[in-house]
Enzyme design. Structure first.
Site, mmCIF file in Angstrom:
data_model
loop_
_atom_site.group_PDB
_atom_site.id
_atom_site.type_symbol
_atom_site.label_atom_id
_atom_site.label_comp_id
_atom_site.label_asym_id
_atom_site.label_seq_id
_atom_site.Cartn_x
_atom_site.Cartn_y
_atom_site.Cartn_z
ATOM 1 C CE LYS A 107 -11.195 -7.213 1.424
ATOM 2 N NZ LYS A 107 -9.966 -6.463 1.138
ATOM 3 C CB SER A 150 -4.494 -6.505 4.398
ATOM 4 O OG SER A 150 -4.042 -5.229 4.012
ATOM 5 N NE ARG A 154 -2.774 -7.648 -4.487
ATOM 6 C CZ ARG A 154 -3.620 -8.110 -3.598
ATOM 7 N NH1 ARG A 154 -3.226 -8.370 -2.386
ATOM 8 N NH2 ARG A 154 -4.880 -8.332 -3.906
ATOM 9 C CG HIS A 181 -1.925 -1.012 1.333
ATOM 10 N ND1 HIS A 181 -2.038 -1.830 2.433
ATOM 11 C CD2 HIS A 181 -2.904 -1.391 0.474
ATOM 12 C CE1 HIS A 181 -3.047 -2.664 2.249
ATOM 13 N NE2 HIS A 181 -3.589 -2.428 1.067
#
Length: 169
Positions: A42, A129, A91, A18
């Site tokens: 989430k 994460s 990514r 990040h």
């Protein structure tokens, strides 16, 4: 006119991946709003307030970065900040498929706000994460994945959880 971008995410927790995107975005745009959202899909480990505090700490070296939370539609938040850009990190190709859908919807909602994608540094291409939390939960070494303040916060958070809570996170 100043170039203003919004860099949204859940940042639960913020990782070096990040920070790579935020740092590079801060070089391109005059102002970058790091917008912490509550992702309803989430279950966060850290509260929005904790995530904001961690992000403010690790983005302190970037004077043109402002960390805030937001609720609602991203394009509405971007408009409220006079942002003409949304900054997203990628990514892998798998990220692109999801991001393309979100970008297309944002374009329908406001065609004047452009989305800019940055490929993360290759050393962080695997990093998420979720992976960081999983490794931290079992006391693995995360020092190359997150800033020290985040590592400390993760250790404290997992130490404070009961075994049932730890298994759920």
């Amino acid at each position: 006119m100043a170039s203003i971008a919004v860099c949204p995410g859940s940042f639960d927790p913020v990782t070096y991946g990040h920070l790579d995107i935020i740092r590079r975005g801060a070089k391109v745009f005059d102002q970058v709003y790091v917008a912490v959202l509550n992702n309803s899909s989430k279950k966060p480990l850290f509260s929005v307030e904790e995530r904001i505090e961690l992000l403010r700490e690790v983005t302190r070296p970037f004077p043109n970065v402002i960390v805030e939370s937001f609720h609602g539609l991203l394009v509405d938040y971007a408009r409220s900040k006079n942002a003409s850009a949304i900054l997203r990190g990628l990514r892998a190709v798998s990220d692109f498929e999801y991001e393309m859908q979100i970008t297309s919807m944002n374009r329908v909602l406001d065609e004047n706000i452009e989305t800019f994608f940055m490929m993360t540094n290759s050393q962080y291409a695997f990093l998420s994460s979720s992976i960081v939390k999983e490794v931290a939960k079992y006391n693995g070494n995360i020092s190359d994945l997150v800033p020290p303040v985040v590592e400390e916060a993760l250790r404290k958070k997992f130490a404070s959880l009961t075994s049932n809570e730890r298994n759920e996170s």
